[in-house]
Design an enzyme around this catalytic site. Structure first.
Site, mmCIF file in Angstrom:
data_model
loop_
_atom_site.group_PDB
_atom_site.id
_atom_site.type_symbol
_atom_site.label_atom_id
_atom_site.label_comp_id
_atom_site.label_asym_id
_atom_site.label_seq_id
_atom_site.Cartn_x
_atom_site.Cartn_y
_atom_site.Cartn_z
ATOM 1 C CG ASN D 111 -1.969 -1.100 1.150
ATOM 2 O OD1 ASN D 111 -2.017 -1.859 0.179
ATOM 3 N ND2 ASN D 111 -2.798 -1.217 2.176
ATOM 4 C CG HIS D 157 -19.028 36.628 -31.139
ATOM 5 N ND1 HIS D 157 -20.060 36.157 -30.372
ATOM 6 C CD2 HIS D 157 -18.539 37.713 -30.470
ATOM 7 C CE1 HIS D 157 -20.213 36.940 -29.284
ATOM 8 N NE2 HIS D 157 -19.295 37.885 -29.326
ATOM 9 C CB SER D 278 -6.747 11.769 -48.980
ATOM 10 O OG SER D 278 -7.740 10.951 -49.528
ATOM 11 C CE LYS D 284 -8.412 17.222 -48.043
ATOM 12 N NZ LYS D 284 -9.295 16.323 -47.313
ATOM 13 C CG ASN D 286 -6.052 15.853 -45.015
ATOM 14 O OD1 ASN D 286 -6.645 16.738 -45.625
ATOM 15 N ND2 ASN D 286 -6.159 14.577 -45.331
ATOM 16 C CD GLU D 291 -7.746 17.106 -39.193
ATOM 17 O OE1 GLU D 291 -8.896 16.745 -39.435
ATOM 18 O OE2 GLU D 291 -6.767 16.868 -39.963
ATOM 19 C CE1 TYR D 318 -4.104 0.767 -2.742
ATOM 20 C CE2 TYR D 318 -5.119 -1.344 -2.282
ATOM 21 C CZ TYR D 318 -4.482 -0.491 -3.161
ATOM 22 O OH TYR D 318 -4.244 -0.895 -4.444
ATOM 23 C CE LYS D 326 -0.664 1.098 -10.107
ATOM 24 N NZ LYS D 326 -1.438 1.702 -9.017
#
Lengths: 480, 480, 480, 480
Positions: D111, D157, D278, D284, D286, D291, D318, D326
């Site tokens: 413990n 905005h 892609s 493409k 990217n 992301e 405990y 973990k």
């Protein structure tokens, strides 16, 4: 073929750290059979639609079968540089059958391919989880029958409330698990839809047959909207939300097993094979499994919130963020399966200390409510009856005695209409039986019977879906 | 009658701070009509079973009707000291009809009563939310029809990917909302079960008729297991999980409306009536509604997590923690209803700047994929075709031109088999149409038609449930 | 003045539903005094910098004081049409002092103003929460001193493990609360920074003095970066995360109070004034307060997740989503304050059933570890000692006796070197004392003394901050 | 020695499924060096206190060094049957040096041992994360200096609001990261406390020296309360909450990089080495890394909620649930480190398209606020000025022109006091400079300078802690 299959437009190789950060092969290899399965069906469709020749299809089918065979034999190594399971399989196919492998990705993108793999993988897992839910229900039903007449205190607020049958307790958990099973069966319908053919986001100029592929793979339908097909992860979230509820149910059961295993309750004894000890305290025997199950609830909740966060505010259609959908899903599947699986033998081997349960019923004035109900039958309104019995209890608490220890005269001081009949009313066995038998029909037995019927329905659903999956996988030479 | 209806056993009054901390009346008064409705049905059952007399029932029915009338007229005041809606109503009833009011709580506990109220309240709210979902779908379907041929770039990774019809975009959201609606209809079945009669946790010694009450209230069934009846909150969590998914959908739509309203995209113009300004910058016109909707996603996620946390590890049966289930539920219902409701006129009034959308399609090599597919038809494997077109794009990026700006000779240097036919291939309009029309059937039109059919099914479900609710409420003199 | 103060650029009035959806006045009025306080200081700065005249400043100061007076007297009504607390106050000011009110918003935006209000409001609340944490610690310290020598079983895995002093238990909670208090004091520094002057996002062309305003308001510094000033909500999230940890601590304490109040443990008796009863079961006395506290943990977790979701992926600088930051914050403050406040008298009045605690120590082989440690002193390695005692315990379990019930001869069969000294070792009182006294210094007393010192430090911090706040508020005629 | 080191009391071996479910060795082996490090110090303390002999200590020290050497050489295999890292190491030690290994676990429990390992592991990781935060700040500071005079629209905005310097933008992120770094340094103090010596929950009867162990390991103090020592996980939650905030910051930065990389904004170009392509669309490129970083925010939020759920309602001390702490911690550390690390070169290599940024400033009436402020200097109240400019903007929107396109006469129709000076006011460069230079001091330069000073302080902290760690690890022959 350049280093990356998509590298034509690029002037530099990918940075090594990006390769590591980007790669999903370390976890999406979990779906290796589903990726191969989807490619089998896709190639068959390309041939049917005349986009590739029958001979090319034959080469692709055989090449794919060789790969799945190697996977089963543990003979393949996945490469980080190939990014994901799709590109890894395509590379292997190229090594095996040469340039014709380059035709497999016609009219397909990784966007719809990965969605396909998850749909295929999750529907299989749901079937296996429903099977575990059914087995766990059967275990609890057996226990309910075995403990049909064991009486223990029912608790509210963790205070002894009224006596109940142990069977009612186990059946309460069956009720929860049946909702879980029903919900998964509903979700299955939304999982079992084919996104393949949506390609990157809007289909292709090839004349493909999306329904044919879906049929080959045993799907119930296709995603008509192609933007939705590649960007939808609702079916994962629904599964995670459902799993969170199931884990919550198991956390409640776990809490009770932990409480009941304590020296204070001592209502049950878990089998030695399902407990572990302490490294320092030689006498300890700990209910580790229920504790871990309760703790693992957190990780399933966490997975749900991971996905919800992930999708918040994402514009259409595919975004790379979506790659992060898989690890929480896989971890949840493993957690849920392991927990359900271990609970079956754990429950089946636990010993009920029914004498302790019965003894606990005697303290705590658990017959106070039936006494109040008796007073109503003697003419009191329930409010008055409640107050009278409340005062009788306070009196007994002060005297350190039970309600049944009061003499009739003492009782009549609280409510004159009480008669000798009260003795029967106050018997715990009568109390429980009176609550159970309503309208000449035992509530517990009815509950038990209806739960068993429901399990049988679930088993029928299960058999149908298992049959479907076996048929689909074996058609392409894959073990389910 | 002592100060608290349960105070018989207590030697001291409740501490004032405990009263405040404990009281739920500040929020559970939301369910006032449902509480009264449940009491009407419960009293009727007590009379039918001979537990109270017909005359007593009549008094109770009239007393309850007077209270609901006063509620509607805004003539009642709830008291903290009465703790909750149940005790408040019972006190008012006592003030109104005297001691017979004390008979109403016979064979009932607040544990099953509050569960009943939530089931009644939530089933009604779900019907209203399905109605809003249906209206929003109809709005989007109208828009899809109106913008059937407007072309814009489809995006993946927020990079222009391939041209699509605007209709496809709106229909993607209809697809999401239809899953939301279907899911709510499934959940409705689990919500529409009666817990009444479970009493505190194990029923009663009175011979009651749980099915009769359930029937009176339009329920589809009863909770057979009484422990489950008072401790189950799955139906709330399912609703919250479903609401979280719906808000996630709306957050994605919101993100797109915000992006599209920016000066950079300029794809749409929100109506002035649905925007607000800045206190310092005179030129500002802000898309506040989509921003708030996106922000409110967080509170619905939070509500879901609140409930999941609440129930983790709770032993059976009722625990006071469960009182905390209502505020997150009510807040979620309000958030979801308000957001769906405001989105209907907001979408209906937005102006599509289709010229800007069309112009955006021209930049970003959105015809690269169809060119690759053309090369496949010329004989290349898709992998080779992809690489060739990748190099052509890199060449054009360097030259700052479009693919269609290359001469045939230039193109043939990349792939000799390219012929004059390539001109047609590279036309954006042809690209979109080619992706749309499969097997002589327009995918978009099929999608549109099937979504409309689904909405009609939802409307039929809605009509049935609305009819049921009206019947139940009016039977007891309550407005739905 | 047009209907909306920002409406110059708009051709249509705001839709009524948008007004409702958009308005924050229903909850941001909580910060009414802070909004006024900030305006006092802002006007003073405008005058100091020559942006308004001294006379105008005087008018503004008096106008603001009239409003705060009316607020205290309950004489004002907020209007939805004015959107938020800022515009409501400005309108009232205009009604009161005429057009000069229009000068107040010079060199200020609602973006920095609302940030200012939250900073002012939260710093005050943190001080009040630290005060409650301190009081609760003092309550626990008193209990620890009172129960300095009460012995009960310490538990791991909810199994009796080793005997401990009750003081250790209460001090464990003091340790947790001290971390909570320290953390809040650290967060306070980040809360106590002024965003005012950042205006919409990038300051103003007026020559203002941001440091002067900050000084007037008792801030420790200003947000130098103006984009950060209006978009930062870290300080709220930090507070919510800290509150979540505190509620988690209280949920653990609650769980123990609930367990200990059960008939099975019967370690404590909660005062009648802090419990409530059942509407159906007359004997029930339920630990509602700890149950609710445990349940309310969920809503604080939910609030944290709401804010984290809100901010995920938001571009700079201000977005309307941020308006959703306030309700979860206010609700968390209320929940935390109410829960801490009620726990103080609840703990102070609980009765410890020390005889039951002491009795519980006798069962469960709680002296097994000290026996193993004794064997080590007899020459065994700890591993061997552990195994030997494990077998002795198994032997006693079978014989249904305690370790101390074995004769010396019996013990020596397990380990020959055991001598008569073992009797002392197995005494529970000796066990606890031996664990406590290390190096001629009692661990429990040291712990107690250090915790008291820490509380004194917290109290000094508290006094300083309370003094600061009083000075700031009274300077502008406001009650803190 | 029996199969399990704690098995003396058990009559049956552990079920195989329980072994799997229970074992933590599959993930706690991450802390192998910390487990060995702690054992080195523990053995040294046992010798110092005379609990083992100097010779025994020597054997243990050498045995442990052999194991750490083998770990580094990859020559060890962990076994599920040994449950966890502690028992695995002890078994290896026994194989290596025989029965004296059995003395190592004297006066220690798993413990306190596992708590020790996590404290040791996390403090090291925090240092490494602070280092990455510092490097990332330096990268952004370099960018801020490089782009000191690049002008782009500031957004609120997502609407263009006022022009700002790009430097301000990068510095806003430095401000966030500095809070993150400060917070981690505060948390470090609570992480760097030694729980060792608490044993199972209440210490030991051996006279140990907890301070000596703590000193050997470079701790700042010990957990005085032993119950708290083994059950506290606050330090992990604090770290996870802090990590969640950091990931939230990175998600905001990611969102902006994604937006700015779009064809619509085109403000920046990410390096080819940090993008991918892609599988179907050859054109493409990217922004996968931002992301993914945005997406990974979800998993860190999820980890936080996993831990909060885990600890809710756990009684002291405990419980096995804690083992679940973990994996979320390790996953968060990896996610945070990988994301910070990859952002450093990604930012350093991105290309700023300053011409596009500058061009964007021209549209959107970004000089409206300074015009209003100019009107205030002409005598208007700010409210009047705001309204006048609002109307001028509306006029320009209708005419499709800019404010600066209006003639002086046209302007004067809106507000007569406008003079020729307005031309200068409306120049964008002047606008930005006017906001920047306040009080004869450039705000941006001040910001930059103060951030650099703060980074230097962080670097000093870092050097101190790195020095400490190296000293501690090398003392026992371990590489840090």
């Amino acid at each position: 073929m350049s280093a990356k299959l998509w590298a034509g437009r690029f002037s530099k190789p990918t940075d090594a750290s990006v390769e590591q950060y980007n790669a999903s092969i370390t976890f999406d290899n979990t779906m290796v059979y589903e990726d191969i399965l989807g490619s089998h069906a896709h190639a068959a469709m390309l041939a049917k639609c005349g986009i590739i020749t029958a001979a090319e299809n034959e080469q692709l089918q055989q090449g794919l079968q060789q790969i799945s065979k190697k996977v089963t034999e543990g003979k393949i190594t996945f490469q980080i540089a190939d990014e994901d399971i799709h590109m890894n399989i395509e590379r292997m196919l190229h090594e095996s059958i040469g340039d014709v492998a380059g035709k497999l990705h016609t009219a397909r993108s990784r966007n719809d391919q990965v969605a396909l793999d998850i749909h295929l993988y999750l529907r299989k897992q749901i079937v296996e989880i429903v099977e575990l839910l059914t087995q766990l229900q059967n275990t609890l039903l057996t226990m309910a029958k075995e403990h049909r007449h064991v009486i223990l205190p029912g608790y509210t607020h963790l205070q002894r409330a009224q006596p109940i049958y142990l069977a009612q307790h186990w059946l309460a958990y069956v009720a929860m698990l049946q909702r879980d099973s029903t919900r998964l069966q509903e979700i299955w319908l939304r999982v079992n839809q084919s996104p393949l053919g949506a390609c990157a986001l809007t289909g292709t100029t090839f004349t493909t047959d999306r329904h044919y592929v879906a049929e080959q793979l045993g799907f119930d339908g296709i995603y008509l909207n192609t933007l939705d097909a590649v960007s939808d992860r609702d079916f994962i979230i629904e599964f995670l939300a459902s799993s969170a509820i199931t884990m919550m149910h198991l956390s409640r059961l776990s809490e009770e097993l932990i409480l009941w295993s304590s020296q204070e309750f001592n209502f049950i004894t878990l089998d030695d094979a399902f407990c572990t000890g302490s490294s320092i305290m030689p006498q300890k025997k700990n209910p580790d499994v229920p504790e871990l199950a309760r703790g693992k609830t957190g990780r399933v909740y966490g997975a749900l919130f991971t996905l919800l966060t992930l999708l918040k505010g994402l514009p259409l259609a595919y975004n790379k963020d979506l790659q992060e959908d898989k690890e929480p899903l896989f971890d949840t599947i493993k957690t849920l399966r392991d927990t359900l699986a271990i609970y079956i033998p754990l429950l089946a081997t636990l010993k009920v200390n029914s004498a302790n349960m019965r003894a606990a019923v005697n303290d705590g004035y658990l017959n106070a409510t039936v006494l109040a109900e008796y007073l109503v039958r003697c003419g009191a309104t329930f409010r008055v009856a409640h107050e009278v019995v409340g005062k009788m209890v306070a009196h007994c608490v002060a005297k350190k005695c039970r309600l049944e220890d009061l003499s009739l005269t003492e009782m009549q001081k609280f409510y004159p209409a009480i008669s000798e009949e009260v003795r029967q009313v106050l018997s715990i066995e009568n109390t429980v039986a009176a609550c159970d038998v309503k309208n000449h029909l035992s509530v517990v037995d009815t509950d038990l019977a209806q739960r068993e019927q429901q399990v049988q329905k679930d088993e029928a659903w299960l058999a149908a879906k298992q049959g479907l999956l076996v048929a689909v996988y074996t058609k392409f030479g894959l073990a389910k």
